[in-house]
Design an enzyme around this catalytic site. Structure first.
Site, mmCIF file in Angstrom:
data_model
loop_
_atom_site.group_PDB
_atom_site.id
_atom_site.type_symbol
_atom_site.label_atom_id
_atom_site.label_comp_id
_atom_site.label_asym_id
_atom_site.label_seq_id
_atom_site.Cartn_x
_atom_site.Cartn_y
_atom_site.Cartn_z
ATOM 1 N N THR A 190 -9.728 11.875 -2.892
ATOM 2 C CA THR A 190 -8.378 11.954 -2.083
ATOM 3 C C THR A 190 -7.884 13.315 -2.377
ATOM 4 O OG1 THR A 190 -6.741 11.410 -3.687
ATOM 5 C CG2 THR A 190 -7.659 9.645 -2.869
ATOM 6 N N ARG A 249 -1.220 8.775 2.863
ATOM 7 C CA ARG A 249 -2.304 9.123 3.124
ATOM 8 C C ARG A 249 -3.213 8.714 1.620
ATOM 9 N NH1 ARG A 249 -1.482 15.233 0.336
ATOM 10 N NH2 ARG A 249 -1.315 14.499 -1.713
ATOM 11 N N SER A 274 -4.799 3.525 -13.744
ATOM 12 C CA SER A 274 -5.957 4.522 -13.675
ATOM 13 C C SER A 274 -6.738 4.325 -14.878
ATOM 14 C CB SER A 274 -5.238 6.145 -14.174
ATOM 15 O OG SER A 274 -6.204 7.099 -14.154
ATOM 16 N N ASP A 299 6.750 6.823 1.785
ATOM 17 C CA ASP A 299 6.182 7.826 0.959
ATOM 18 C C ASP A 299 7.430 9.026 0.796
ATOM 19 O OD1 ASP A 299 3.070 8.879 0.826
ATOM 20 O OD2 ASP A 299 4.676 10.230 0.338
ATOM 21 N N GLN A 315 -5.365 6.880 -1.274
ATOM 22 C CA GLN A 315 -5.637 5.426 -1.298
ATOM 23 C C GLN A 315 -4.542 4.580 -0.679
ATOM 24 O OE1 GLN A 315 -6.270 4.533 -5.697
ATOM 25 N NE2 GLN A 315 -6.539 6.404 -5.913
ATOM 26 N N LYS A 337 0.358 6.112 -17.306
ATOM 27 C CA LYS A 337 -0.560 5.096 -16.699
ATOM 28 C C LYS A 337 -0.763 3.972 -17.897
ATOM 29 C CE LYS A 337 -1.357 6.585 -12.539
ATOM 30 N NZ LYS A 337 -0.759 5.987 -11.398
ATOM 31 N N ASP A 369 11.458 7.707 -1.515
ATOM 32 C CA ASP A 369 11.055 8.234 -3.168
ATOM 33 C C ASP A 369 11.096 7.228 -3.957
ATOM 34 O OD1 ASP A 369 10.883 9.553 -5.355
ATOM 35 O OD2 ASP A 369 11.651 11.551 -4.641
ATOM 36 N N TYR A 401 0.391 12.029 -17.825
ATOM 37 C CA TYR A 401 -0.375 11.049 -17.022
ATOM 38 C C TYR A 401 -0.716 9.925 -17.777
ATOM 39 C CZ TYR A 401 -3.157 9.724 -13.173
ATOM 40 O OH TYR A 401 -3.846 9.014 -11.882
ATOM 41 N N ASN A 431 1.810 2.452 -5.576
ATOM 42 C CA ASN A 431 0.489 3.230 -5.615
ATOM 43 C C ASN A 431 0.890 4.475 -5.510
ATOM 44 O OD1 ASN A 431 -2.267 4.222 -4.155
ATOM 45 N ND2 ASN A 431 -0.597 4.977 -2.962
HETATM 46 P P1 NAD Z 1 -2.817 11.249 -2.944
HETATM 47 O O1 NAD Z 1 -1.948 12.386 -3.595
HETATM 48 O O2 NAD Z 1 -3.488 11.352 -1.854
HETATM 49 O O3 NAD Z 1 -1.356 9.960 -2.559
HETATM 50 C C1 NAD Z 1 -0.428 9.853 -3.524
HETATM 51 C C2 NAD Z 1 0.698 9.576 -2.442
HETATM 52 O O4 NAD Z 1 1.840 9.153 -3.173
HETATM 53 C C3 NAD Z 1 0.941 10.912 -1.782
HETATM 54 O O5 NAD Z 1 0.998 10.364 -0.144
HETATM 55 C C4 NAD Z 1 2.465 11.234 -2.128
HETATM 56 O O6 NAD Z 1 3.119 12.251 -1.145
HETATM 57 C C5 NAD Z 1 2.970 10.072 -2.545
HETATM 58 N N1 NAD Z 1 3.887 10.313 -3.447
HETATM 59 C C6 NAD Z 1 4.005 11.205 -4.716
HETATM 60 N N2 NAD Z 1 5.133 11.284 -5.222
HETATM 61 C C7 NAD Z 1 6.068 10.301 -4.683
HETATM 62 C C8 NAD Z 1 7.187 9.751 -4.933
HETATM 63 N N3 NAD Z 1 8.084 10.185 -5.703
HETATM 64 N N4 NAD Z 1 7.433 8.696 -4.061
HETATM 65 C C9 NAD Z 1 6.776 8.269 -3.011
HETATM 66 N N5 NAD Z 1 5.560 8.647 -2.687
HETATM 67 C C10 NAD Z 1 5.205 9.768 -3.548
HETATM 68 O O7 NAD Z 1 -3.312 10.499 -4.126
HETATM 69 P P2 NAD Z 1 -4.167 9.103 -4.419
HETATM 70 O O8 NAD Z 1 -5.289 9.463 -5.030
HETATM 71 O O9 NAD Z 1 -4.213 8.428 -3.225
HETATM 72 O O10 NAD Z 1 -3.306 8.311 -5.541
HETATM 73 C C11 NAD Z 1 -2.522 7.034 -5.513
HETATM 74 C C12 NAD Z 1 -2.635 6.448 -6.889
HETATM 75 O O11 NAD Z 1 -3.742 6.442 -7.314
HETATM 76 C C13 NAD Z 1 -1.796 7.263 -7.538
HETATM 77 O O12 NAD Z 1 -0.884 6.436 -8.346
HETATM 78 C C14 NAD Z 1 -2.515 8.067 -8.592
HETATM 79 O O13 NAD Z 1 -2.074 8.267 -9.801
HETATM 80 C C15 NAD Z 1 -3.851 6.781 -8.919
HETATM 81 N N6 NAD Z 1 -5.159 7.273 -9.254
HETATM 82 C C16 NAD Z 1 -5.905 8.298 -8.522
HETATM 83 C C17 NAD Z 1 -7.210 8.759 -9.063
HETATM 84 C C18 NAD Z 1 -7.855 9.751 -8.086
HETATM 85 O O14 NAD Z 1 -8.976 10.013 -8.608
HETATM 86 N N7 NAD Z 1 -7.493 10.012 -6.942
HETATM 87 C C19 NAD Z 1 -7.752 8.111 -9.933
HETATM 88 C C20 NAD Z 1 -6.924 7.286 -10.682
HETATM 89 C C21 NAD Z 1 -5.659 6.785 -10.084
#
Ligand code: NAD
Length: 284
Positions: free
Chosen positions: A202, A16, A154, A37, A18, A171, A75, A167, A102
């Site tokens: 997201t 889901r 990030s 995932d 990104q 990062k 995982d 975090y 990701n």
């Molecule tokens: P999200 O929670 O929608 O997606 C993250 C996905 O990672 C989820 O599907 C989750 O189930 C999966 N996940 C979590 N732990 C896991 C593990 N141990 N093994 C495998 N999968 C795992 O959030 P997102 O915003 O899509 O995040 C994607 C990336 O972007 C992350 O690394 C996050 O730190 C980074 N990020 C997000 C933002 C934001 O504002 N959303 C900003 C900067 C960076």
């Protein structure tokens, strides 16, 4: 002609958010995808992580572009699970050209109050998980003398953030790790780059707990989130960004357009890092 015709992309956290945008964008541009995932809940995470229905929907959207998908529960804390997913992808598609590391979690707490378990879970997923993901594909890419790795950091890989020392540490670590991967894989013609997203809409940022935080009170709404986001970005009319902007950046970095680009961090943040800053604690 797609920008990734005939390529195979391996995406962690792809069910889901990104991750889905990466999978669907790779497929739109001609790549087959391996989507992984965790499909489980982690103890320190207050919002719901992805489930099987999310993963199935990403597969459906990939297939709608006429591309093939292999979906595997893995995982990023588990090398055996990552190795199995890599093996499944290679068995199905014959090789892996692209890794988008990701997967990630977001939790909050003052650094002096974080329980050991919360710190360790963050580092295990957001930093060590990126290393394990890259380590799982590297021997295969080295053998083929080709490949592109994009790690998702990030803006918190480049600056501090309130209540996110764990975090921020993870990062910042991802960006250092990316530079070393680029250094060590360059002799084999393999590139590695990082993207530093700003605020992206997201499930990580739009669950009720986050909405309440953006609002500053319980009962926060998406409108509160949008209003808060306006203060986080520089470009006119921007707030929380669509995940597609990150997928587009990864598409560039993984494509031949970026053939001479390795070891860089690309912020995609609507100018956030250019803001002059605001001290939330008056020095008065
Ligand atoms: P999200 O929670 O929608 O997606 C993250 C996905 O990672 C989820 O599907 C989750 O189930 C999966 N996940 C979590 N732990 C896991 C593990 N141990 N093994 C495998 N999968 C795992 O959030 P997102 O915003 O899509 O995040 C994607 C990336 O972007 C992350 O690394 C996050 O730190 C980074 N990020 C997000 C933002 C934001 O504002 N959303 C900003 C900067 C960076």
């Amino acid at each position: 002609m797609g920008m990734l015709d005939g390529k195979v992309a391996f995406i962690t956290g792809g069910a889901r958010g990104q991750g889905r945008a990466h999978a669907v964008t790779c497929a739109r541009e001609g790549a087959d995808v391996i989507i992984t995932d965790v499909l489980d809940q982690l103890p320190s995470v207050a919002y719901k992580l992805a489930d099987q229905a999310d993963l199935d929907e990403t597969v459906r959207q990939v297939q709608a572009h006429g591309r093939r998908a292999v979906a595997v529960r893995a995982d990023v804390r588990s090398s055996p699970e990552l190795d199995a997913a890599v093996a499944a992808g290679i068995a199905e598609f014959g090789g892996i050209d692209i890794l988008i590391a990701n997967a990630g979690i977001w939790t909050l707490g003052s650094f002096w109050e974080l329980p050991d378990e919360q710190w360790e879970e963050m580092i295990a997923v957001n930093l060590t998980g990126v290393w394990k993901s890259a380590r799982a594909v590297a021997p295969h890419m080295i053998e083929r003398r080709a490949g592109s790795i994009v790690v998702i950091a990030s803006v918190n890989g480049l600056e501090a953030g309130q209540y996110t020392a764990h975090y921020v540490a993870a990062k910042h670590g991802v960006i250092g790790l990316m530079k070393n991967i680029a250094l060590e894989l360059a002799p084999y013609g393999i590139r590695c780059n990082a993207i530093s997203p700003g605020a992206i809409k997201t499930p990580m940022t739009s669950h009720q707990g986050a909405l309440d935080m953006f609002a500053g009170h319980p009962g926060g709404t998406e409108d509160d989130m949008t209003q808060a986001g306006h203060h986080y970005t520089l470009l006119k009319g921007t707030s929380f960004l669509d995940p597609q902007v990150i997928a587009d950046a990864a598409l560039y970095l993984n494509s031949d357009l970026a053939a001479a680009v390795t070891g860089v961090t690309l912020p995609v943040d609507a100018g956030h890092l250019t803001l002059s800053g605001y001290n939330p604690v008056s020095t008065g």
